[in-house]
Design a protein around this motif. Structure first.
Motif, PDB file in Angstrom:
ATOM      1  N   LEU A 174     110.303  97.824  32.887  1.00  0.00           N
ATOM      2  CA  LEU A 174     109.741  99.127  33.267  1.00  0.00           C
ATOM      3  C   LEU A 174     108.241  99.180  32.999  1.00  0.00           C
ATOM      4  CD1 LEU A 174     112.552 101.503  31.933  1.00  0.00           C
ATOM      5  CD2 LEU A 174     112.160 100.760  34.287  1.00  0.00           C
ATOM      6  N   LYS A 175     107.800  98.500  31.944  1.00  0.00           N
ATOM      7  CA  LYS A 175     106.373  98.484  31.610  1.00  0.00           C
ATOM      8  C   LYS A 175     105.555  97.818  32.709  1.00  0.00           C
ATOM      9  CE  LYS A 175     103.121  96.719  28.149  1.00  0.00           C
ATOM     10  NZ  LYS A 175     102.984  95.964  26.863  1.00  0.00           N
ATOM     11  N   TYR A 176     106.084  96.732  33.286  1.00  0.00           N
ATOM     12  CA  TYR A 176     105.346  95.978  34.304  1.00  0.00           C
ATOM     13  C   TYR A 176     105.843  96.277  35.716  1.00  0.00           C
ATOM     14  CZ  TYR A 176     103.503  93.315  30.384  1.00  0.00           C
ATOM     15  OH  TYR A 176     102.858  92.956  29.230  1.00  0.00           O
ATOM     16  N   LEU A 235     114.980 104.413  32.449  1.00  0.00           N
ATOM     17  CA  LEU A 235     115.508 103.520  33.474  1.00  0.00           C
ATOM     18  C   LEU A 235     115.867 104.288  34.736  1.00  0.00           C
ATOM     19  CD1 LEU A 235     116.712 100.876  34.564  1.00  0.00           C
ATOM     20  CD2 LEU A 235     118.789 101.393  33.268  1.00  0.00           C
ATOM     21  N   PHE A 236     116.623 105.364  34.604  1.00  0.00           N
ATOM     22  CA  PHE A 236     117.076 106.084  35.803  1.00  0.00           C
ATOM     23  C   PHE A 236     116.007 107.015  36.367  1.00  0.00           C
ATOM     24  CE2 PHE A 236     121.093 104.304  34.668  1.00  0.00           C
ATOM     25  CZ  PHE A 236     121.740 104.154  35.880  1.00  0.00           C
ATOM     26  N   ARG A 237     114.992 107.324  35.597  1.00  0.00           N
ATOM     27  CA  ARG A 237     113.842 107.986  36.207  1.00  0.00           C
ATOM     28  C   ARG A 237     113.173 107.044  37.202  1.00  0.00           C
ATOM     29  NH1 ARG A 237     111.438 110.858  30.753  1.00  0.00           N
ATOM     30  NH2 ARG A 237     112.691 112.773  30.882  1.00  0.00           N
ATOM     31  N   GLN A 238     113.049 105.754  36.811  1.00  0.00           N
ATOM     32  CA  GLN A 238     112.455 104.773  37.703  1.00  0.00           C
ATOM     33  C   GLN A 238     113.366 104.500  38.895  1.00  0.00           C
ATOM     34  OE1 GLN A 238     109.301 103.222  37.641  1.00  0.00           O
ATOM     35  NE2 GLN A 238     110.089 102.781  39.687  1.00  0.00           N
ATOM     36  N   VAL A 298     113.742  98.802  49.425  1.00  0.00           N
ATOM     37  CA  VAL A 298     113.691  99.206  48.021  1.00  0.00           C
ATOM     38  C   VAL A 298     114.766 100.244  47.739  1.00  0.00           C
ATOM     39  CG1 VAL A 298     112.281 100.287  46.232  1.00  0.00           C
ATOM     40  CG2 VAL A 298     111.242  98.662  47.827  1.00  0.00           C
ATOM     41  N   ALA A 299     114.832 101.272  48.598  1.00  0.00           N
ATOM     42  CA  ALA A 299     115.843 102.323  48.412  1.00  0.00           C
ATOM     43  C   ALA A 299     117.248 101.747  48.524  1.00  0.00           C
ATOM     44  CB  ALA A 299     115.626 103.423  49.448  1.00  0.00           C
ATOM     45  N   GLU A 300     117.453 100.873  49.482  1.00  0.00           N
ATOM     46  CA  GLU A 300     118.764 100.265  49.690  1.00  0.00           C
ATOM     47  C   GLU A 300     119.168  99.419  48.483  1.00  0.00           C
ATOM     48  OE1 GLU A 300     120.549  98.729  53.849  1.00  0.00           O
ATOM     49  OE2 GLU A 300     119.025  97.413  52.967  1.00  0.00           O
ATOM     50  N   ARG A 301     118.201  98.627  47.936  1.00  0.00           N
ATOM     51  CA  ARG A 301     118.500  97.768  46.778  1.00  0.00           C
ATOM     52  C   ARG A 301     118.853  98.603  45.559  1.00  0.00           C
ATOM     53  NH1 ARG A 301     120.637  95.303  44.095  1.00  0.00           N
ATOM     54  NH2 ARG A 301     120.452  93.172  43.311  1.00  0.00           N
ATOM     55  N   ALA A 302     118.197  99.749  45.377  1.00  0.00           N
ATOM     56  CA  ALA A 302     118.510 100.629  44.249  1.00  0.00           C
ATOM     57  C   ALA A 302     119.901 101.246  44.408  1.00  0.00           C
ATOM     58  CB  ALA A 302     117.449 101.721  44.135  1.00  0.00           C
ATOM     59  N   LEU A 342     123.218 111.889  36.038  1.00  0.00           N
ATOM     60  CA  LEU A 342     123.267 112.637  37.297  1.00  0.00           C
ATOM     61  C   LEU A 342     122.142 113.665  37.411  1.00  0.00           C
ATOM     62  CD1 LEU A 342     124.613 113.116  39.971  1.00  0.00           C
ATOM     63  CD2 LEU A 342     126.248 114.655  38.850  1.00  0.00           C
ATOM     64  N   PRO A 343     121.845 114.460  36.365  1.00  0.00           N
ATOM     65  CA  PRO A 343     120.696 115.388  36.503  1.00  0.00           C
ATOM     66  C   PRO A 343     119.363 114.673  36.765  1.00  0.00           C
ATOM     67  CG  PRO A 343     122.060 116.024  34.643  1.00  0.00           C
ATOM     68  CD  PRO A 343     122.576 114.705  35.103  1.00  0.00           C
TER      69      PRO A 343
END
Length: 493
Positions: free
Chosen positions: A334-336, A371-374, A386-390, A411-412
Motif C-alpha cells: 500500500l505504501k508503494y 487495504l479495502f480503502r485502496q 484495474v477494476a476487473e482485477r479488483a 462493506l461500509p
C-alpha cells in the motif's frame, strides 16, 4: 531503426576493452567500467588486499603464432595429464578479437576446441584435479570472464532506460568462447571430485563479488549462466552464504535508491526465491529486515514489470514461511501503490491476492481498513482492467471467507464504490462483476446491506441538498451583484 543503429554504433567493442584488463594476470584485472559502478568501495579494497599469487602473463593477442597444437588429454598417460592440463589452460589465456569475424580464425577455433576438451575432461573425472590445477583453472576462468562491461545504451545517448522487451537483446560478441568457459566453471562446481576446502581458497569473496558485478551484463544468455553458477556456489560453500546475501542486498539498495538501472535484478531475485524457500523456522531477524528494507522497496522502480514475477514469488514465500509477516507485506504494498501507472496497479493487485491467500484472520484484521480503502479506489478506476482485477478478489474462496468474517467493517468501506460502478461505470463487464459482488454481500447479511444502502442514500440526499443550496447561494450573489451594477449606472447618469 535509428535508435538501433545508434545503440550499436555507440557500443564499445571488446577489442577496445583490452586496456581495461584483457590479457592481464588475474590480480591486475580491472573489472569496473567508468559508466558501471561497483558493488561498493569495500569490494575494491577487499580485491586489493587479497590478490591471488602472480602467474606468468598470457601470450599477447597480436601474435597469432603463440597458440600451439597440443595432444589430446586422452592420448597421453595419466601421469602426464596434469602437466598437459596446465599447458592447455595457458592456451586458454589467449584473448581473441571478436570485433572482426575474419581476424584470428585459426586461433579462435583452437581455443574453442581446447575449451571443449577441458569441459569433457572435468566432466569425465578421469583425473582428479590437484590444488595447482584448480588454482590455474579458476585463474583461467577469471581472465576470460571478468572484463569491462560495455556501457548501456542510455549511458551512451543520455536517454532513459527502456523495457528490454522493446528492443533486441544485446549478445556478447565473445559468447562462443565465453559460454564454454562458464560451462567449465559450472562443471567444476558440480563435480563430486571438487574438494570444497581447496576450492574456497580460489572461489573467495573477491571472486563472488566479481561474479555479481557481471549480472549487469546485457546478454540474457550470460545472466542465465551466472544465475546457475552463483546458485551452485551458494549451495556448495556454506561459508559464503551470508556474504552473498549481503552483496545482493547492496546491489538492490543501489538499484532502488540511486540508479534504478540494472540488467540482472530478475535473475538475482530468482536465486533469492530458492534461498528463501530454504530458510529455517523461526525466521531470523536478518531475513525479516531484508524483506522490509529490500524486497518491499523493490516495488517502487518504474522497471518493476521486468522483474515482478520473481519478486512476487520471494514476497509470497516469506508469507508462507511466517504468516505473521502478511501485515508487513500488505502495508508495504500500500505504501508503494502506483498512482498513475495502471499496468503496475494490475501487478500489485495480483500479488496482493497471492499474499491474502496466505493471510490469517488476525493479520487480516490489522490491515483490512487501509487495504479495502485502496481496493475501493481500484473498483472505481476508469481503466477497466484495474477494476476487473479488483473485483476478481471475490472469486477467491479464502478472501471471501475473510471478508465474510469482517463484513461489518468492509462493506461500509466499499459500498459506495460498488454503487458508483453499478450506476456509472462505462464497461459492461465491470458492471456485471459489481452486481455479483453486491449480490454476494446481500446474501451474507441482508440487514447490513440494507443499512449500508440507507446510509448511502442519506449521504446522496445530503450531498444533493448541499449542491442545491450552493447553487441557490450563487444565484443570490449574482442577483445582488447585478442590482449593485444597475444602481451604479443610475448614479453616473
Amino acid at each position: 531503426m535509428l535508435n538501433k543503429f545508434m545503440k550499436r554504433g555507440h557500443r564499445k567493442s571488446k577489442s577496445e576493452s583490452a586496456d581495461c584488463g584483457y590479457g592481464q594476470p588475474f590480480n591486475t584485472i580491472t573489472v569496473n567500467h567508468a559508466s558501471r559502478t561497483t558493488t561498493g568501495n569495500a569490494a575494491a579494497a577487499n580485491s586489493e588486499s587479497q590478490p591471488l599469487a602472480p602467474s606468468p602473463a598470457p601470450p599477447p593477442c597480436d601474435n597469432p603464432g603463440v597458440i600451439e597444437i597440443l595432444p589430446f588429454l586422452r592420448d597421453v598417460g595419466v601421469s602426464e595429464r596434469p602437466a598437459l592440463f596446465l599447458r592447455k589452460l595457458q592456451v586458454c589465456w589467449f584473448q581473441c578479437d571478436f570485433s572482426d569475424t575474419l581476424k584470428g580464425v585459426r586461433e579462435k577455433e583452437i581455443k574453442r576446441q581446447t575449451l571443449l576438451e577441458l569441459v569433457d575432461f572435468i566432466q569425465s573425472g578421469s583425473c582428479k584435479l590437484n590444488e595447482q590445477m584448480q588454482e590455474e583453472l579458476i585463474r583461467m576462468v577469471s581472465v576470460n570472464v571478468f572484463r569491462c562491461l560495455p556501457p548501456a545504451p542510455h549511458e551512451n545517448t543520455g536517454s532513459e532506460a527502456t523495457d528490454p522487451e522493446d528492443d533486441e537483446p544485446y549478445l556478447e560478441p565473445s559468447w562462443p568462447h565465453l559460454q564454454i568457459v562458464y560451462e567449465i566453471l559450472l562443471r567444476y562446481l558440480v563435480s563430486s571430485e571438487t574438494d570444497t576446502k581447496i576450492a574456497k581458497k580460489y572461489i573467495d569473496h573477491v571472486f563472488v563479488l566479481k561474479l555479481l558485478e557481471l549480472f549487469d551484463s546485457e546478454d540474457p544468455q550470460e545472466r542465465e549462466y551466472l544465475k546457475t553458477i552463483l546458485h551452485r556456489v551458494y549451495g556448495k560453500f556454506m561459508v559464503h552464504r551470508p556474504f552473498i546475501r549481503n552483496a545482493i542486498n547492496n546491489i538492490f539498495y543501489r538499484f532502488i535508491f540511486e540508479t534504478e538501472r540494472h540488467c540482472g535484478i530478475a535473475e538475482l531475485l530468482e536465486i533469492l526465491g530458492s534461498i528463501i524457500n530454504g530458510f529455517a523456522l523461526p525466521m531470523k531477524e536478518e531475513h525479516k529486515l531484508f524483506l522490509s528494507r529490500a524486497l518491499i522497496p523493490l516495488h517502487k522502480p518504474k522497471s518493476i514489470l521486468v522483474y515482478h514475477q520473481p519478486l512476487s514469488y520471494c514476497v509470497t514465500q516469506f508469507v508462507e514461511k511466517d504468516y505473521k509477516l502478511a501485515d508487513t507485506v500488505i502495508r508495504g504494498l500500500l505504501k508503494y501503490w502506483p498512482v498513475t501507472n495502471c499496468q503496475k496497479e494490475i501487478l500489485f493487485l495480483g500479488e496482493l491476492e497471492e499474499v491474502l491467500e496466505g493471510t490469517q484472520a488476525a493479520e487480516f484484521q490489522r490491515c483490512m481498513i487501509p487495504l479495502f480503502r485502496q481496493i475501493g479506489r481500484c473498483l472505481n478506476s476508469p481503466h477497466f482492467q484495474v477494476a476487473e482485477r479488483a473485483l476478481y478478489f471475490w472469486k477467491n474462496e479464502h478472501i471471501v471467507s475473510l471478508v465474510a468474517q469482517n463484513r461489518n467493517v468492509i462493506l461500509p468501506l466499499i459500498f459506495e464504490a460498488l454503487e458508483k460502478n453499478i450506476r456509472g461505470h462505462w464497461n459492461p463487464a465491470v458492471n456485471g462483476l459489481t452486481a455479483n459482488v453486491q449480490r454476494m454481500f446481500q446474501e451474507m447479511d441482508v440487514e447490513l446491506f440494507e443499512e449500508c444502502e440507507r446510509q448511502y442514500l442519506e449521504k446522496e440526499t445530503k450531498a444533493r441538498d448541499l449542491e442545491e443550496q450552493r447553487e441557490l447561494t450563487w444565484k443570490r450573489l449574482e442577483a445582488v451583484a447585478a442590482q449593485a451594477q444597475l444602481e451604479d449606472m443610475v448614479l453616473v447618469n
